[in-house]
Write an enzyme that holds these catalytic residues in place. Structure first.
Site, PDB file in Angstrom:
ATOM      1  N   GLY A  10       0.833  -1.209   0.000  1.00  0.00           N
ATOM      2  CA  GLY A  10       0.000   0.000   0.000  1.00  0.00           C
ATOM      3  C   GLY A  10       0.858   1.247   0.000  1.00  0.00           C
ATOM      4  O   GLY A  10       2.099   1.175   0.069  1.00  0.00           O
ATOM      5  N   THR A 109      -7.630   6.036  11.845  1.00  0.00           N
ATOM      6  CA  THR A 109      -8.130   7.098  10.972  1.00  0.00           C
ATOM      7  C   THR A 109      -8.977   8.149  11.690  1.00  0.00           C
ATOM      8  O   THR A 109      -9.631   7.844  12.700  1.00  0.00           O
ATOM      9  CB  THR A 109      -8.993   6.455   9.857  1.00  0.00           C
ATOM     10  OG1 THR A 109      -9.658   7.477   9.108  1.00  0.00           O
ATOM     11  CG2 THR A 109     -10.065   5.532  10.419  1.00  0.00           C
ATOM     12  N   TYR A 133     -16.741   2.028   6.873  1.00  0.00           N
ATOM     13  CA  TYR A 133     -15.268   2.031   7.009  1.00  0.00           C
ATOM     14  C   TYR A 133     -14.867   2.526   8.402  1.00  0.00           C
ATOM     15  O   TYR A 133     -14.072   1.883   9.095  1.00  0.00           O
ATOM     16  CB  TYR A 133     -14.649   2.926   5.926  1.00  0.00           C
ATOM     17  CG  TYR A 133     -13.196   3.264   6.134  1.00  0.00           C
ATOM     18  CD1 TYR A 133     -12.200   2.319   5.923  1.00  0.00           C
ATOM     19  CD2 TYR A 133     -12.810   4.547   6.559  1.00  0.00           C
ATOM     20  CE1 TYR A 133     -10.855   2.630   6.128  1.00  0.00           C
ATOM     21  CE2 TYR A 133     -11.474   4.867   6.762  1.00  0.00           C
ATOM     22  CZ  TYR A 133     -10.506   3.913   6.547  1.00  0.00           C
ATOM     23  OH  TYR A 133      -9.182   4.230   6.749  1.00  0.00           O
TER      24      TYR A 133
HETATM   25  N1  LIG Z   1      -5.756   6.519   2.729  1.00  0.00           N
HETATM   26  C1  LIG Z   1      -6.213   7.412   3.616  1.00  0.00           C
HETATM   27  O1  LIG Z   1      -6.658   8.509   3.258  1.00  0.00           O
HETATM   28  C2  LIG Z   1      -6.162   7.101   5.082  1.00  0.00           C
HETATM   29  C3  LIG Z   1      -6.648   8.051   6.004  1.00  0.00           C
HETATM   30  C4  LIG Z   1      -6.572   7.772   7.355  1.00  0.00           C
HETATM   31  C5  LIG Z   1      -6.037   6.572   7.777  1.00  0.00           C
HETATM   32  N2  LIG Z   1      -5.611   5.663   6.881  1.00  0.00           N
HETATM   33  C6  LIG Z   1      -5.071   4.407   7.368  1.00  0.00           C
HETATM   34  O2  LIG Z   1      -3.700   4.365   7.007  1.00  0.00           O
HETATM   35  C7  LIG Z   1      -3.304   3.002   6.794  1.00  0.00           C
HETATM   36  C8  LIG Z   1      -2.567   2.902   5.476  1.00  0.00           C
HETATM   37  O3  LIG Z   1      -3.474   3.217   4.430  1.00  0.00           O
HETATM   38  P1  LIG Z   1      -2.979   3.477   2.935  1.00  0.00           P
HETATM   39  O4  LIG Z   1      -3.403   4.844   2.581  1.00  0.00           O
HETATM   40  O5  LIG Z   1      -1.561   3.076   2.781  1.00  0.00           O
HETATM   41  O6  LIG Z   1      -3.933   2.468   2.173  1.00  0.00           O
HETATM   42  P2  LIG Z   1      -3.702   1.636   0.842  1.00  0.00           P
HETATM   43  O7  LIG Z   1      -2.727   2.318  -0.051  1.00  0.00           O
HETATM   44  O8  LIG Z   1      -5.079   1.325   0.351  1.00  0.00           O
HETATM   45  O9  LIG Z   1      -3.012   0.331   1.393  1.00  0.00           O
HETATM   46  C9  LIG Z   1      -3.708  -0.598   2.142  1.00  0.00           C
HETATM   47  C10 LIG Z   1      -3.092  -1.935   1.891  1.00  0.00           C
HETATM   48  O10 LIG Z   1      -3.851  -2.912   2.624  1.00  0.00           O
HETATM   49  C11 LIG Z   1      -3.951  -4.036   1.805  1.00  0.00           C
HETATM   50  N3  LIG Z   1      -5.101  -4.882   2.071  1.00  0.00           N
HETATM   51  C12 LIG Z   1      -6.409  -4.608   1.915  1.00  0.00           C
HETATM   52  N4  LIG Z   1      -7.151  -5.711   2.193  1.00  0.00           N
HETATM   53  C13 LIG Z   1      -6.270  -6.674   2.531  1.00  0.00           C
HETATM   54  C14 LIG Z   1      -6.402  -8.025   2.901  1.00  0.00           C
HETATM   55  N5  LIG Z   1      -7.597  -8.611   2.998  1.00  0.00           N
HETATM   56  N6  LIG Z   1      -5.282  -8.720   3.175  1.00  0.00           N
HETATM   57  C15 LIG Z   1      -4.061  -8.151   3.077  1.00  0.00           C
HETATM   58  N7  LIG Z   1      -3.863  -6.876   2.714  1.00  0.00           N
HETATM   59  C16 LIG Z   1      -4.966  -6.158   2.444  1.00  0.00           C
HETATM   60  C17 LIG Z   1      -4.063  -3.505   0.400  1.00  0.00           C
HETATM   61  O11 LIG Z   1      -3.672  -4.548  -0.459  1.00  0.00           O
HETATM   62  P3  LIG Z   1      -3.910  -4.487  -2.046  1.00  0.00           P
HETATM   63  O12 LIG Z   1      -2.743  -3.644  -2.514  1.00  0.00           O
HETATM   64  O13 LIG Z   1      -3.827  -5.914  -2.442  1.00  0.00           O
HETATM   65  O14 LIG Z   1      -5.246  -3.872  -2.243  1.00  0.00           O
HETATM   66  C18 LIG Z   1      -3.125  -2.333   0.415  1.00  0.00           C
HETATM   67  O15 LIG Z   1      -1.836  -2.694   0.000  1.00  0.00           O
HETATM   68  C19 LIG Z   1      -4.577   2.165   6.914  1.00  0.00           C
HETATM   69  O16 LIG Z   1      -4.666   1.662   8.219  1.00  0.00           O
HETATM   70  C20 LIG Z   1      -5.694   3.179   6.712  1.00  0.00           C
HETATM   71  O17 LIG Z   1      -6.890   2.786   7.369  1.00  0.00           O
HETATM   72  C21 LIG Z   1      -5.633   5.906   5.537  1.00  0.00           C
END
Ligand SMILES: NC(=O)c1ccc[n+]([C@@H]2O[C@H](COP(=O)([O-])OP(=O)(O)OC[C@H]3O[C@@H](n4cnc5c(N)ncnc54)[C@H](OP(=O)(O)O)[C@@H]3O)[C@@H](O)[C@H]2O)c1
Length: 298
Positions: A10, A109, A133
């Site tokens: 991710g 989040t 979510y």
């Molecule tokens: N993005 C935002 O705006 C945001 C805001 C606040 C907090 N957060 C938190 O920050 C953290 C990092 O988020 P990010 O932005 O890096 O998100 P991201 O780019 O969507 O990465 C999330 C990763 O989790 C993996 N994933 C999803 N379902 C899975 C499963 N069943 N088994 C194994 N892996 C799985 C995805 O794999 P695939 O590559 O295979 O899909 C992806 O690589 C998360 O905890 C998120 O809740 C994010």
């Protein structure tokens, strides 16, 4: 020190791997691991048994749970899967860590808050998520607190509006739309703060290297913005950096004018003041962090 990382493919996971501190032996896992990319191990976060088994097998000093079901709108039609990944995996890690003695850094989040108070949320304020979510991430926090809370062995690090030079995120989507369109309509009545994966990864590694005991920390870049502000800044900075010849006209929309399946908090700024002191990290103004991010876009 051994660290088991989830979500390694991710956008945060990639930044964490780039900033790997000396002395950390990383066990990097992802859903796609074990296939083409041999550097990642396969771990499905929807499989609680597999999450527990990974901890029992590797006995990490820390689990850094950066993986999550992050498709906010899709979660409205897949609440069970969102809950399994975002609630079930942290619970399973916490259960197994009770046996092995390691610690958990759970990335969470701003969407655990309802956004109605109109001032920045402190780490100790009650959760009240609006959508599927947010509920699933809140369930993950609750499980971690129930199982490891009293032991000081878990840190929940909440962040907001994560953007990076790779992956799927708002900044890269806006960069593409500036290139493709004359005009973009963007919501201007939701306020929060973008957080670059670079500064977020630094905060995560600081929690681990300093072995922090704080139960909940907040981390975003500094300032406040609406999605409209970020879209305009992407256009302006991309033009300055020569990534765009001309930017699109950005028009402010209300949330009602841009309906989406998931309800979002209208004001989800995180109060990071105490956490910045605890982490000993200086805040980066969000526009400066965005500029650095765009400099890294290929
Ligand atoms: N993005 C935002 O705006 C945001 C805001 C606040 C907090 N957060 C938190 O920050 C953290 C990092 O988020 P990010 O932005 O890096 O998100 P991201 O780019 O969507 O990465 C999330 C990763 O989790 C993996 N994933 C999803 N379902 C899975 C499963 N069943 N088994 C194994 N892996 C799985 C995805 O794999 P695939 O590559 O295979 O899909 C992806 O690589 C998360 O905890 C998120 O809740 C994010």
């Amino acid at each position: 020190m051994k660290v088991l990382l989830t979500g390694a493919a991710g956008q945060l996971g990639q930044a964490l791997r780039q900033q790997l501190p000396e002395g950390v032996e990383l066990i990097a896992t992802s859903r796609s691991g074990g296939g083409a990319d041999r550097s990642l191990l396969h771990l499905n976060l929807a499989d609680a048994g597999a999450c527990r088994a990974a901890v029992h097998e590797h006995k990490p000093a820390w689990v850094l749970n950066a993986g999550a079901y992050t498709a906010v709108d899709q979660a409205e039609s897949e609440p069970d899967l969102a809950l399994a990944v975002n609630g079930g995996a942290p619970r399973a890690f916490a259960e197994a860590l009770l046996d092995t003695g390691g610690r958990l850094l759970q990335v969470s989040t701003d969407f655990v808050f309802n956004g109605r108070q109109g001032s920045p949320y402190r780490p100790d304020q009650p959760r009240d998520p609006l959508g599927s979510y947010g509920r699933s991430k809140a369930a993950g926090e609750e499980a971690v607190e129930q199982l490891l809370g009293g032991s000081g062995r878990a840190v929940i690090l909440r962040t907001s509006w994560v953007i990076g030079p790779v992956g799927k995120n708002f900044a890269l989507t806006m960069l593409r739309l500036h290139r493709e369109r004359e005009q973009i309509g963007v919501v201007a009545d939701q306020v929060g703060c973008p957080t670059s994966t670079a500064t977020l990864a630094a905060a995560c590694w600081r929690v681990i290297s300093a072995n922090l005991q704080e139960p909940v920390l907040h981390w975003s870049d500094a300032g406040a913005a609406s999605w409209f502000d970020v879209a305009v800044a992407v256009g302006e900075l991309a033009q300055e950096l020569g990534l765009l010849e001309r930017m699109a006209m950005v028009t402010p929309l209300t949330t009602a004018e841009y309906p989406l399946p998931a309800q979002r908090p209208s004001y989800s700024l995180l109060d990071c003041s105490g956490s910045r002191r605890t982490l000993g990290l200086a805040p980066t103004p969000w526009r400066q962090a965005l500029r650095r991010l765009l400099e890294g876009v290929g």
